[in-house]
Design a protein around this motif. Sequence first.
Motif, PDB file in Angstrom:
ATOM      1  N   GLU A 183       0.893  -1.197   0.141  1.00 12.85           N
ATOM      2  CA  GLU A 183      -0.060   0.128   0.039  1.00 12.85           C
ATOM      3  C   GLU A 183       0.947   1.218   0.016  1.00 12.85           C
ATOM      4  O   GLU A 183       1.578   1.126   0.985  1.00 12.85           O
ATOM      5  N   LEU A 184       0.749   1.933  -1.004  1.00 10.98           N
ATOM      6  CA  LEU A 184       1.509   3.117  -1.186  1.00 10.98           C
ATOM      7  C   LEU A 184       0.617   4.248  -0.821  1.00 10.98           C
ATOM      8  O   LEU A 184      -0.218   4.724  -1.842  1.00 10.98           O
ATOM      9  N   SER A 185       1.103   5.175  -0.086  1.00  9.42           N
ATOM     10  CA  SER A 185       0.049   6.319   0.264  1.00  9.42           C
ATOM     11  C   SER A 185       0.881   7.642   0.567  1.00  9.42           C
ATOM     12  O   SER A 185       2.105   7.668   1.402  1.00  9.42           O
ATOM     13  N   LEU A 186       0.331   8.743  -0.137  1.00  9.67           N
ATOM     14  CA  LEU A 186       1.034   9.898  -0.032  1.00  9.67           C
ATOM     15  C   LEU A 186      -0.063  11.049   0.625  1.00  9.67           C
ATOM     16  O   LEU A 186      -1.016  11.230   0.245  1.00  9.67           O
ATOM     17  N   ILE A 187       0.559  11.282   1.787  1.00  2.74           N
ATOM     18  CA  ILE A 187      -0.229  12.019   2.843  1.00  2.74           C
ATOM     19  C   ILE A 187       0.515  13.469   3.072  1.00  2.74           C
ATOM     20  O   ILE A 187       1.748  13.780   2.747  1.00  2.74           O
ATOM     21  N   GLY A 188      -0.258  14.679   3.469  1.00  2.00           N
ATOM     22  CA  GLY A 188      -0.002  15.431   3.814  1.00  2.00           C
ATOM     23  C   GLY A 188       0.481  16.858   2.768  1.00  2.00           C
ATOM     24  O   GLY A 188       1.126  17.542   2.987  1.00  2.00           O
ATOM     25  N   MET A 189      -0.100  16.541   1.436  1.00  2.00           N
ATOM     26  CA  MET A 189       0.412  17.266   0.430  1.00  2.00           C
ATOM     27  C   MET A 189      -0.493  18.300   0.009  1.00  2.00           C
ATOM     28  O   MET A 189      -0.088  19.572  -0.555  1.00  2.00           O
ATOM     29  N   GLY A 190      -1.594  18.446   0.552  1.00  2.00           N
ATOM     30  CA  GLY A 190      -2.774  19.328   0.517  1.00  2.00           C
ATOM     31  C   GLY A 190      -2.464  20.400   1.726  1.00  2.00           C
ATOM     32  O   GLY A 190      -2.097  20.399   2.744  1.00  2.00           O
ATOM     33  N   LEU A 191      -2.745  21.926   1.405  1.00  2.00           N
ATOM     34  CA  LEU A 191      -2.786  22.765   2.396  1.00  2.00           C
ATOM     35  C   LEU A 191      -4.149  22.760   3.026  1.00  2.00           C
ATOM     36  O   LEU A 191      -5.159  22.537   2.422  1.00  2.00           O
ATOM     37  N   SER A 279       8.813  20.177   1.045  1.00  2.00           N
ATOM     38  CA  SER A 279       8.238  20.691   2.230  1.00  2.00           C
ATOM     39  C   SER A 279       8.834  21.857   2.671  1.00  2.00           C
ATOM     40  O   SER A 279       8.219  22.869   3.217  1.00  2.00           O
ATOM     41  N   ASP A 280      10.298  21.749   2.650  1.00  2.00           N
ATOM     42  CA  ASP A 280      10.926  22.952   3.111  1.00  2.00           C
ATOM     43  C   ASP A 280      10.621  24.321   2.188  1.00  2.00           C
ATOM     44  O   ASP A 280      10.561  25.489   2.683  1.00  2.00           O
ATOM     45  N   LYS A 281      10.467  23.959   0.992  1.00  2.00           N
ATOM     46  CA  LYS A 281      10.100  25.063  -0.071  1.00  2.00           C
ATOM     47  C   LYS A 281       8.716  25.551   0.282  1.00  2.00           C
ATOM     48  O   LYS A 281       8.467  26.742   0.314  1.00  2.00           O
ATOM     49  N   VAL A 282       7.772  24.694   0.769  1.00  2.00           N
ATOM     50  CA  VAL A 282       6.290  25.175   0.974  1.00  2.00           C
ATOM     51  C   VAL A 282       6.430  25.962   2.226  1.00  2.00           C
ATOM     52  O   VAL A 282       5.662  27.071   2.165  1.00  2.00           O
ATOM     53  N   LYS A 283       7.254  25.601   3.161  1.00  2.00           N
ATOM     54  CA  LYS A 283       7.112  26.457   4.584  1.00  2.00           C
ATOM     55  C   LYS A 283       7.864  27.783   4.293  1.00  2.00           C
ATOM     56  O   LYS A 283       7.109  28.829   4.763  1.00  2.00           O
ATOM     57  N   THR A 284       8.784  27.912   3.445  1.00  2.00           N
ATOM     58  CA  THR A 284       9.457  28.926   3.127  1.00  2.00           C
ATOM     59  C   THR A 284       8.458  29.983   2.209  1.00  2.00           C
ATOM     60  O   THR A 284       8.444  31.328   2.543  1.00  2.00           O
ATOM     61  N   SER A 285       7.822  29.405   1.103  1.00  2.00           N
ATOM     62  CA  SER A 285       6.929  30.208   0.530  1.00  2.00           C
ATOM     63  C   SER A 285       5.798  30.516   0.937  1.00  2.00           C
ATOM     64  O   SER A 285       5.334  31.837   1.139  1.00  2.00           O
ATOM     65  N   LEU A 286       5.135  29.704   1.941  1.00  4.12           N
ATOM     66  CA  LEU A 286       3.904  30.033   2.735  1.00  4.12           C
ATOM     67  C   LEU A 286       4.298  31.262   4.003  1.00  4.12           C
ATOM     68  O   LEU A 286       3.490  32.053   3.876  1.00  4.12           O
ATOM     69  N   THR A 347       0.390  19.995   6.784  1.00  2.00           N
ATOM     70  CA  THR A 347       0.590  18.729   7.753  1.00  2.00           C
ATOM     71  C   THR A 347       1.985  18.242   7.238  1.00  2.00           C
ATOM     72  O   THR A 347       2.437  18.586   6.294  1.00  2.00           O
ATOM     73  N   GLU A 348       2.689  17.279   8.079  1.00  2.00           N
ATOM     74  CA  GLU A 348       3.876  16.760   7.710  1.00  2.00           C
ATOM     75  C   GLU A 348       3.578  15.839   6.413  1.00  2.00           C
ATOM     76  O   GLU A 348       2.687  14.904   6.223  1.00  2.00           O
ATOM     77  N   MET A 349       4.469  16.164   5.569  1.00  2.51           N
ATOM     78  CA  MET A 349       4.091  15.396   4.001  1.00  2.51           C
ATOM     79  C   MET A 349       5.048  14.019   4.152  1.00  2.51           C
ATOM     80  O   MET A 349       6.311  14.055   4.652  1.00  2.51           O
ATOM     81  N   GLU A 350       4.476  13.190   3.795  1.00  2.00           N
ATOM     82  CA  GLU A 350       5.013  11.972   3.836  1.00  2.00           C
ATOM     83  C   GLU A 350       4.883  10.748   2.911  1.00  2.00           C
ATOM     84  O   GLU A 350       3.417  11.038   2.433  1.00  2.00           O
ATOM     85  N   LEU A 351       5.399   9.918   2.311  1.00  2.00           N
ATOM     86  CA  LEU A 351       5.290   8.870   1.668  1.00  2.00           C
ATOM     87  C   LEU A 351       5.375   7.461   2.209  1.00  2.00           C
ATOM     88  O   LEU A 351       6.508   7.191   2.559  1.00  2.00           O
ATOM     89  N   GLN A 352       4.220   6.781   2.585  1.00  2.00           N
ATOM     90  CA  GLN A 352       4.258   5.498   3.054  1.00  2.00           C
ATOM     91  C   GLN A 352       4.207   4.466   2.261  1.00  2.00           C
ATOM     92  O   GLN A 352       3.379   4.449   1.304  1.00  2.00           O
ATOM     93  N   SER A 353       5.027   3.311   2.625  1.00  2.00           N
ATOM     94  CA  SER A 353       4.802   2.153   1.695  1.00  2.00           C
ATOM     95  C   SER A 353       4.566   0.763   2.910  1.00  2.00           C
ATOM     96  O   SER A 353       5.646   0.732   3.708  1.00  2.00           O
ATOM     97  N   ASP A 354       3.679   0.258   2.848  1.00  2.00           N
ATOM     98  CA  ASP A 354       3.452  -0.712   3.859  1.00  2.00           C
ATOM     99  C   ASP A 354       3.142  -1.866   3.004  1.00  2.00           C
ATOM    100  O   ASP A 354       2.607  -2.405   2.118  1.00  2.00           O
ATOM    101  N   PHE A 355       3.807  -3.063   3.434  1.00  2.00           N
ATOM    102  CA  PHE A 355       3.877  -4.549   3.104  1.00  2.00           C
ATOM    103  C   PHE A 355       3.357  -5.415   3.754  1.00  2.00           C
ATOM    104  O   PHE A 355       3.678  -5.603   4.988  1.00  2.00           O
ATOM    105  N   LYS A 356       2.619  -6.462   3.373  1.00  2.00           N
ATOM    106  CA  LYS A 356       1.925  -7.403   3.675  1.00  2.00           C
ATOM    107  C   LYS A 356       2.119  -8.581   3.114  1.00  2.00           C
ATOM    108  O   LYS A 356       1.980  -8.931   1.853  1.00  2.00           O
ATOM    109  N   ASP A 357       2.232  -9.994   3.816  1.00  2.00           N
ATOM    110  CA  ASP A 357       2.194 -11.306   3.045  1.00  2.00           C
ATOM    111  C   ASP A 357       0.834 -11.916   3.047  1.00  2.00           C
ATOM    112  O   ASP A 357      -0.104 -11.425   3.325  1.00  2.00           O
ATOM    113  N   ILE A 358       0.886 -12.754   1.848  1.00  2.00           N
ATOM    114  CA  ILE A 358      -0.259 -13.533   1.369  1.00  2.00           C
ATOM    115  C   ILE A 358      -0.730 -14.231   2.665  1.00  2.00           C
ATOM    116  O   ILE A 358       0.127 -14.615   3.547  1.00  2.00           O
ATOM    117  N   THR A 359      -2.155 -14.526   2.964  1.00  2.00           N
ATOM    118  CA  THR A 359      -2.544 -15.196   4.023  1.00  2.00           C
ATOM    119  C   THR A 359      -3.426 -16.412   3.253  1.00  2.00           C
ATOM    120  O   THR A 359      -3.620 -16.712   2.093  1.00  2.00           O
TER     121      THR A 359
END
Length: 394
Positions: A183-191, A279-286, A347-359
């Motif tokens: 599962e690949l999740s991009l969070i915190g990219m919106g103002l 993220s650093d660029k956004v903070k400075t620009s904001l 919000t804190e910007m982060e790209l999360q990747s979570d792995f799970k095995d087959i059940t």
Amino acid sequence: MDSAIYVAPGMSDEIAKVFIDIKVRVPSNNIKIIIDSNPQINRLGYGDINAIELLMKEGFKISKVDSLRIGVLIVDGSAWLYSPVPLIVEDENDIKINAITVTFEQAFELIDEIYEQKSEKNIQTTIFDTNQNVIQEGPVFSPEEYRKNDLDIAKKDLEVRPPKKFDLERQVQVYTGYFQFVELSLIGMGLRRMTITIPSKLLAVSGDKVVQEKLKTTYKLINENSKLSGKDIEDKVAHLRKTYTRSMGKRLGSVILLKNKEVFNQEVNKVRKEIIKFSDKVKTSLENELAYTKKEISKILVPVIMKNPPDDLKGIITTNKPSKKIASEYIDEEISKFLPNVEDLITEMELQSDFKDITYEMLNDPLFQENIQKQFKFDNLDKPYKSFSAVKLQ
């Protein structure tokens, strides 16, 4: 057969029945059974707790030792060293060679090492045949007895966390050798807030419709030409999903081929580094955008405040009308009350990747099976697929 010594992590039902069969013709003190008492042994597939219970009911004396993973078998004067098969990993019927012949003395030496006894402390033990003739002598070992309390503890533990069906578990491992869920999740990219609300008391100080129209109750924080969009990063994340993952349906999520996992993680880490810079660029620009917004609001309202000061300002100045300096300070203070900080907007910007095995359940999910065939139709994956879908859950 006149004697038997069995040392192994656990015992199967088949071996237990062999011992019960020979009991009638072998003296009880010539049969020694040593196992690992940890119930985890049964979860790994080194033996069945029911076999131990059966032997105890038949009156066999069983000894225990911790962390035992090798096997020693001594029958009369012959001895073998072997590698017990954990059924969670392999089918014992597939094993062709897992034992070697050793001398009687070597076997006893190994057993002696298991109990960490020094050779000079070894006490000679004698094994007799049914006619009380000496068969062989060797060092004695005196492990703890495996008692009914040990059996009860193990059975209770295995009831809470029972062993898995080993044939299924082995196939899960083979299948997991190809895939993992990801599962690949991009969070915190919106103002969080793109506009602010101007307090009504500041709007009410002027009847000037042009001013009020200019403020419009809300004020845009980010101007139209602002370069704070994270679209470039969002596009790269979308490319990662398209390149390395395949959807198994909305309910199930996406899978990745394990052969691609390392490269995938490398690409994910590259994007994460870009997110830090962004993220650093956004903070400075904001910070710059907020400073500009504050300046623009002040530019509009200071002249209005000087002509028609609010009641709370009238009560604390000695003149009827405030000076430009006082009006500016008043507006700055009021703006600070409703103008957010940079931390409030992002919000804190982060790209999360979570792995799970087959059940187990996933192996038999029709949608999963269908999508595996559909998404990986160009590869030769039908063999493991067919063997798994043929497995029957009890």
